[in-house]
Motif scaffolding. Structure first.
Motif, short mmCIF file in Angstrom:
data_model
loop_
_atom_site.label_atom_id
_atom_site.label_comp_id
_atom_site.label_asym_id
_atom_site.label_seq_id
_atom_site.Cartn_x
_atom_site.Cartn_y
_atom_site.Cartn_z
N THR A 150 0.84 -1.18 0.00
CA THR A 150 0.00 0.00 0.00
C THR A 150 0.87 1.23 0.00
OG1 THR A 150 -0.15 -0.05 2.41
CG2 THR A 150 -1.91 -1.12 1.19
N GLY A 151 0.48 2.20 -0.78
CA GLY A 151 1.20 3.45 -0.86
C GLY A 151 0.44 4.55 -0.16
N LEU A 152 0.92 5.74 -0.32
CA LEU A 152 0.31 6.89 0.31
C LEU A 152 -1.14 7.07 -0.15
CD1 LEU A 152 0.72 9.25 2.22
CD2 LEU A 152 1.62 10.57 0.29
N ALA A 153 -1.40 6.87 -1.44
CA ALA A 153 -2.77 7.01 -1.96
C ALA A 153 -3.72 6.03 -1.29
CB ALA A 153 -2.79 6.82 -3.47
N GLU A 154 -3.28 4.78 -1.10
CA GLU A 154 -4.13 3.77 -0.46
C GLU A 154 -4.37 4.13 1.00
OE1 GLU A 154 -2.70 1.93 -4.12
OE2 GLU A 154 -1.64 3.00 -2.55
N GLU A 155 -3.33 4.60 1.68
CA GLU A 155 -3.48 4.97 3.09
C GLU A 155 -4.43 6.15 3.26
OE1 GLU A 155 0.46 5.47 4.67
OE2 GLU A 155 1.03 3.44 4.11
N ARG A 156 -4.29 7.15 2.41
CA ARG A 156 -5.19 8.32 2.48
C ARG A 156 -6.62 7.94 2.11
NH1 ARG A 156 -1.36 13.04 -0.18
NH2 ARG A 156 -0.07 13.33 1.67
N ALA A 157 -6.77 7.09 1.10
CA ALA A 157 -8.10 6.64 0.71
C ALA A 157 -8.75 5.85 1.86
CB ALA A 157 -8.02 5.77 -0.54
N ALA A 158 -7.96 5.02 2.52
CA ALA A 158 -8.49 4.24 3.65
C ALA A 158 -9.00 5.16 4.75
CB ALA A 158 -7.40 3.30 4.19
N ARG A 159 -8.22 6.17 5.09
CA ARG A 159 -8.66 7.12 6.12
C ARG A 159 -9.93 7.83 5.68
NH1 ARG A 159 -3.12 8.30 6.75
NH2 ARG A 159 -3.32 10.15 5.44
N ARG A 160 -9.97 8.26 4.44
CA ARG A 160 -11.12 9.00 3.92
C ARG A 160 -12.39 8.12 3.91
NH1 ARG A 160 -10.95 12.30 -1.77
NH2 ARG A 160 -13.07 13.09 -1.67
#
Length: 153
Positions: free
Chosen positions: A87-97
């Motif tokens: 998982t990259g930054l985009a996946e981590e931010r999407a998960a939080r969102r």
């Protein structure tokens, strides 16, 4: 169908359904789709993800499968040929969102596009895209993941 026998053919859900019908006719009785995944080993879902046949067999049988646990296990070590796209930054931010785990974001992305959120975004944006373009595309893809998650997919 030599490619199918060698495991070199990408198989759709439709083909799996037809295979159960044809093989059932040959055997003289109905067979469950999960019987197509007997034995040990793994099945390649995409170029970056192999799933143990037991996990896939259970999912096809309608069992509740903890895909997140599978994905989490595959990030630490890669036993039995299991790989993980990470998982990259985009996946981590999407998960939080979205209020879900990065592994769930990864699972939905793989189901929707056959790749990760980051890889799909980058493919759509192109090699010369700036941060604003990547951000806009990411938001659109997150909306698609939200729709899939909300529909129970």
């Amino acid at each position: 169908m030599v490619e199918l026998e060698r495991g070199q053919l990408a198989i759709s859900g439709t083909l799996l359904f037809l295979l159960t019908q044809v093989l059932g006719d040959v055997k003289g009785h109905r067979i469950r789709m999960s019987e197509l995944f007997e034995g040990a080993g793994s099945v390649e879902l995409n170029s970056a993800t192999d799933v143990p046949t037991e996990l896939l067999r259970n999912a096809v049988d309608g069992d509740v499968v903890d895909w997140g646990a599978f994905r989490a296990e595959s990030t630490h070590a890669a036993p039995k040929g299991i790989t993980h796209t990470g998982t990259g930054l985009a996946e981590e931010r999407a998960a939080r969102r979205l209020g879900i785990s990065p592994a769930d974001v990864d699972m939905h992305a793989n189901a929707l596009w056959g790749t990760t959120l980051t890889e799909h975004r980058d493919a759509l944006a192109g090699p010369n895209a700036n941060g604003q373009t990547r951000g806009r595309i990411t938001r659109q893809l997150i909306d698609q993941i939200r729709d899939r998650a909300d529909s129970g997919g």
